[in-house]
Design an enzyme around this catalytic site. Structure first.
Site, PDB file in Angstrom:
ATOM      1  N   HIS A   1      34.040   2.076 195.454  1.00 20.60           N
ATOM      2  CA  HIS A   1      33.278   2.469 194.455  1.00 20.60           C
ATOM      3  C   HIS A   1      31.921   1.675 195.287  1.00 20.60           C
ATOM      4  CE1 HIS A   1      36.460   5.202 194.032  1.00 20.60           C
ATOM      5  NE2 HIS A   1      36.857   4.501 193.207  1.00 20.60           N
TER       6      HIS A   1
ATOM      7  N   LEU B   1      39.551  -4.023 194.874  1.00 22.05           N
ATOM      8  CA  LEU B   1      39.735  -2.658 195.149  1.00 22.05           C
ATOM      9  C   LEU B   1      38.061  -2.107 194.812  1.00 22.05           C
ATOM     10  CD1 LEU B   1      41.673  -1.399 197.053  1.00 22.05           C
ATOM     11  CD2 LEU B   1      42.633  -1.305 194.734  1.00 22.05           C
ATOM     12  N   CYS B   2      37.872  -2.136 193.993  1.00 15.13           N
ATOM     13  CA  CYS B   2      36.735  -1.034 192.953  1.00 15.13           C
ATOM     14  C   CYS B   2      35.459  -1.011 194.055  1.00 15.13           C
ATOM     15  CB  CYS B   2      36.916  -1.642 191.508  1.00 15.13           C
ATOM     16  SG  CYS B   2      36.207  -3.292 190.990  1.00 15.13           S
ATOM     17  N   THR B   3      35.484  -2.900 194.365  1.00 16.95           N
ATOM     18  CA  THR B   3      33.953  -2.884 195.728  1.00 16.95           C
ATOM     19  C   THR B   3      34.408  -2.426 196.557  1.00 16.95           C
ATOM     20  OG1 THR B   3      33.292  -5.161 194.231  1.00 16.95           O
ATOM     21  CG2 THR B   3      32.566  -4.525 196.397  1.00 16.95           C
TER      22      THR B   3
END
Length: 1041
Positions: A632, A627-629
């Protein structure tokens, strides 16, 4: 190469269809071509899957082309069907010959009512119904030079050699692409002559290579460095162009430049000394090189054939087939008829004619080796009187693809002869071959097939009962094959077709049993009815239930016990694995096929003979990016598209559902997981203080959200992770796959910026039940006003929104109170309309929003963007598809069906197949035998099972364990039913004592909590035994009730 499932149907039969303007067709020098008088508009929805194979320029050429097709037996009907489905501009049919019984074995447009009627006349109406945009004409006279000048492509099927030579010479002289196709029983022939200077604009099916740029130096030569995350496959001498570069803009869209690959994988790109300084971003894109093809005319190629083959052995076999066809033409010329079915005298005459032919000349690439294979020619002659549907389907598909190559100049054409034989369908044992009496015509629709396999075989085919799983493109082709070969068309036979999907408009360009009036109807029901129209004796039962674990009460022991085999035409590997597992469980033959664009495969899996079905390693489900990839640190276009797709869900579906729930129940936010609701709803409220009332309110919100995502959001991220941030080990934070983003400045003059606001505002309006707008000019002027410094429409300031958005997930009472107050205002009025994503509606702004959002996100991070069509393909997980490939793999499966039905066959008789119609590749090979496992004195394969009768009265667990030890020498360590553990040798004596006296079915019910289904015949148990090795997999234990 399994297509993924398509979304559920949203029928739009009466909706206006999307079109795009066609480009002009550019013929090669000397190629005469008259385009249709009225320029047609391309129906992108109908041809959407095909466009992913061929591309828009090729499709535009195809829709303006004129083709002459002579010969409307089974092979000609297959060519015609494929060309009409794929949208050729016009097709002129020529066949003055009357319909006869043998035609019905492969010509699906003809019926008993058409006997003695012209094949062309009988076929025209059916062809016209396939595609209303294609003009289908009939030519009733001779084929003259004047007639030929009206066409770009001429195809002769099942024609005499004299006519082939006459027409071929005229076509070559006038630069008209010329093809000859023919089938004789189990062998087929295709010849292509596209002239002496035919240019192929796009030789391969691969997309041009694209890579993200890290830096470009000013110099001679300029050095281009790629981003660390990008591996590439560029080669010295490749031509490239560029896009999206900031700074050195002179390269964007430049003429193709040659490159040289350096040892460090950087590229030299020519002189960049005078260009502007490179700033950031951009992509290097391969430019494909056109290739020129030189074909010989038929009168020369007949004596010095260039054949398509993968080995010298195949070359020799193809040359023998070439001579066999020449000898068959000679026999026809001398006797006024073809050889009689399995007539030994006629066959020997053909062999003698082949031996007497003028020897072939070799070529530099293909030297002439080996003598004529008399036995091969004899077998061809014996079975040559037959007409077979699978052979027509296979060769008709390849022929139609070659016609498309001639028209579109996409993909390399055949050079120049293709020979295909399926003589492996005949038994190896000469004693089992048909005799002349069994193969004489019966005056029935199967005469063409009886001429090859005999009447006794036909009776066996009619008594089969098959399950077809999937009524899509391949499924429709297989149903056609089943109808023509007479599978299950007599006695207790029958075909069951299972498919839960409904017909969509995009299906119509490949799934030829469906018509526009069928849109929205269940595929299984429509396909079954259409197949019965092809052969009234065919007994078809449609089922609209899915075939999966939830329906094993429908497709259970009783259902499978009546089947002779299963054909799978499925669009996901998960579904294929399940169906294959059921076939292994019930010991049923499985015929399986799949396609991806111009590539296809067809396989056969026989109990105890071949290995079972295994999905390819590439079919393993790829894990979603963290999810962070996605949020952001995206590094690929798939990341940005996933982010855009998540944006759509959060903004226009989930938020509306949440607000509606709050409106209906007045639920406390504390009960609804407050922080998650904050994250979800804050962007939806955006810069608006109250619920939108006008189109302008929606535009204000959309502009504010643009700024939030692509400007202020990036600034906020760079505050947390500055461009010069370094990790503890000294590594720059923004390195490797992490690409440092840059904020964008909104510019209404840029199309992507405008499209995002247009799409977002319209979706926001739809969600609130407000009228939208498609007026881009008016929107651009409105945005200019909103962006003026004194505009008050964008309050509160974005910093406040960013502060709220970046707040921690901790429970914040003040923020929840503020959101609660805003929701009270938002909940006044009618419920919001949650938007369900639909990729195939070109007017609903769904894909416009996702494509624009992903493109802007890619610009933020310097990721090469993709086109709208490519975005749709990735987001919708669309598998490219075309009618020719589906027809070809169905034909290949039909050939394997003959072997399966015929009875016990050796492994060497069966064939797996793989084809690539763009690369002119067809590989067929013998499947692997199943792996043999051993344990002490036991030997087994995956097709074996241990069988134990439950007995009367039913045996106990203790009795079962004792039986396994006495009968098979197996000391059971663990016994399972699915995931439920029924017994373990490691249990305490007390626990074992509780289980051992129980009857097995009683024990299963007690452990699983489920009562066995009524009519269940077998309980499948799994064993683990003392002394087994780590890789030992015992056969399943079938506990027969």
């Amino acid at each position: 190469m399994a297509p993924l499932p398509e979304p559920a149907l949203r029928a739009r039969a009466d909706k206006q269809r999307p079109f795009c303007e066609p480009c002009s067709l550019r013929p090669a020098p000397g190629l005469k071509m008259d385009v249709l008088e009225t320029t047609k508009l391309l129906d992108e929805e109908l041809y959407s899957r095909q466009m992913y194979v061929l591309g828009l320029p090729a499709m535009q050429r195809i829709q303006e082309a004129k083709v002459l097709l002579s010969g409307l037996q089974g092979l000609g009907a297959e060519v015609a069907k494929n060309l009409v489905l794929m949208g050729v501009g016009s097709l002129t049919l020529h066949d003055p010959h009357p319909t006869c019984w043998s035609d019905l074995a492969a010509q699906f447009f003809l019926s008993e009512q058409d006997l003695e009627r012209s094949r062309a006349d009988a076929s025209q109406e059916h062809l016209s119904q396939l595609n209303r945009d294609v003009h289908v004409f009939i030519h009733k006279g001779d084929i003259t030079e004047d007639l030929l000048l009206d066409f770009q492509v001429v195809v002769l099927t099942t024609s005499e050699l004299e006519e082939q030579l006459k027409v071929g010479t005229l076509c070559h002289e006038h630069g008209i692409c010329f093809l000859v196709a023919d089938t004789r029983g189990l062998v087929g022939q295709l010849f292509c002559d596209f002239g002496e200077d035919f240019t192929v604009q796009d030789p391969t099916e691969e997309e041009p290579l694209t890579a993200a740029i890290q830096h470009i130096s000013q110099g001679s030569p300029g050095i281009l460095t790629l981003k660390e995350a990008d591996t590439h496959f560029f080669h010295d001498g490749d031509l490239v162009t560029f896009s999206g570069i900031e700074g050195m803009v002179e390269l964007n869209g430049c003429a193709p430049r040659p490159i040289c690959v350096q040892e460090d994988r950087s590229l030299t790109i020519g002189d960049t000394t005078t260009f502007s300084h490179y700033l950031r971003g951009g992509a290097v894109i391969e430019v494909k090189r056109p290739q020129t093809v030189r074909h010989e005319p038929l009168d020369r190629a007949l004596f010095q054939p260039r054949v398509v083959a993968q080995s010298l052995q195949e070359v020799h076999r193809a040359r023998c087939l070439h001579q066999a066809f020449r000898a068959l033409h000679k026999f026809q010329h001398l006797n006024g008829r073809p050889p009689q079915p399995w007539n030994a005298v006629d066959a020997e005459t053909v062999v003698g004619l082949a031996q007497a032919l003028e020897p072939l000349k070799g070529t530099e690439e293909e030297p002439l080796e080996g003598s004529l294979d008399d036995a091969l020619v004899r077998k061809i002659a014996l079975s040559s009187a037959g007409v077979l549907s699978p052979m027509a389907a296979m060769l008709g598909a390849v022929t139609a693809q070659e016609v498309l190559k001639a028209i579109s100049r996409k993909f390399m054409p055949l050079d120049q002869w293709l020979y295909f034989d399926a003589l492996d369908c005949l038994p190896e044992d000469r004693e089992l071959l048909p005799n002349p009496e069994d193969c004489t015509p019966r005056g029935c629709r199967y005469d063409g097939q009886i001429a090859v396999f005999g009447a006794r075989f036909q009776e066996k085919v009619s008594l089969q009962h098959y399950l077809l799983v999937g009524a899509g493109a391949i499924g429709c082709e297989l149903l056609k094959c089943f109808a023509l070969v007479g599978l299950g068309a007599g006695g207790s036979g029958g075909v069951t077709v299972a498919d839960m999907d409904h017909i969509e408009r995009s299906n119509l360009s490949r799934q030829f049993l469906f018509r526009p009036q069928d849109i929205g109807k269940p595929k299984a029901e429509v396909a079954a009815k259409a197949a019965q129209a092809l052969n009234p004796d065919l007994q078809v039962t449609p089922l609209t239930h899915p075939l999966d674990p939830s329906t094993e009460h429908i497709y259970g022991d009783n259902f499978f016990s009546h089947l002779d085999g299963v054909a799978a035409a499925l669009d996901s590997f998960q579904a294929r694995r399940y169906v294959a597992a059921r076939c292994t469980h019930y010991l049923k033959p499985l015929l399986e096929a799949g396609t991806k664009g111009i590539k296809g495969s067809a396989s056969v899996f026989m109990p105890h003979v071949t290995e079972p079905y295994r999905a390819p390693a590439s079919a393993a489900a790829s894990e979603d990016a963290p999810l962070c990839t996605v949020r952001h640190f995206p590094s690929t276009v798939k990341h940005t598209l996933q982010w855009a797709r998540d944006e759509f869900e959060g903004l226009f579906r989930l938020s509306a559902q949440t607000i509606n729930r709050y409106q209906q129940a007045r639920t406390s936010l504390a009960d609804m997981d407050g922080p998650q609701i904050l994250t979800l709803l804050q962007p939806v409220l955006g810069v608006l203080r109250v619920r939108p009332q006008t189109w302008q309110d929606c535009v204000v919100w959309a502009l504010g959200h643009w700024q939030r995502c692509f400007h202020y959001g990036i600034i906020q991220l760079l505050r947390h992770f500055p461009p010069d941030k370094v990790l503890e080990d000294g590594t720059p934070f923004w390195s490797g796959p992490k690409q440092c983003p840059q904020p964008l400045e909104f510019d209404p003059s840029q199309d992507t910026h405008l499209l995002y606001v247009l799409a977002a505002a319209n979706l926001y309006a739809q969600m609130h039940g407000l009228p939208g707008s498609k007026d881009r000019t008016a929107l651009r002027e409105l945005l200019k006003l909103l962006l003026q410094p004194d505009s008050q429409n964008l309050a509160p300031i974005f910093a406040q929104n960013l502060e709220l958005a970046s707040a921690s997930a901790e429970f914040d009472t003040e923020k929840l109170k503020a959101l609660h107050k805003a929701l009270e205002v938002w909940s006044i009025g009618r419920p919001l309309k949650p938007l369900v994503f639909e990729k195939d509606d070109n007017y609903n702004f769904h894909m416009d929003f996702v494509a624009a959002a992903a493109s802007l996100r890619s610009q933020n991070y310097g990721i090469p963007s993709v086109t709208h069509a490519q975005s749709k393909q990735i987001v919708g997980q669309i598998i490219p598809a075309i009618a020719t490939t589906t027809a070809a793999v169905a034909g290949l499966l039909g050939l394997e069906l003959y072997k399966v039905v015929d009875g016990p066959r050796a492994l060497s008789d069966f064939r797996h197949s793989y084809l690539n119609l763009a690369a002119n590749l067809l590989s067929r090979w013998v499947p692997f035998a199943p792996d043999i496992q051993t344990f002490h004195h036991l030997k087994w394969t995956c097709w074996d099972r241990l069988k134990v009768h439950a007995g009367q009265p039913e045996r106990t667990l203790e009795s079962l364990l004792a039986h396994l030890q006495e009968q098979y020498g197996l000391r059971v360590r663990m016994l399972l039913h699915g995931p439920a553990l029924l017994y373990s040798a490691g249990w305490s004596p007390e626990r074992q004592a509780q289980h051992l006296p129980l009857r097995v079915t009683e024990l299963v019910q007690q452990v699983t909590g489920r009562v066995p289904e009524p009519g269940l015949r077998v309980l499948v148990l799994e064993l683990s035994c003392e002394g087994e090795k780590e890789d030992t997999a015992f056969p399943p234990l079938h506990y027969e009730l």
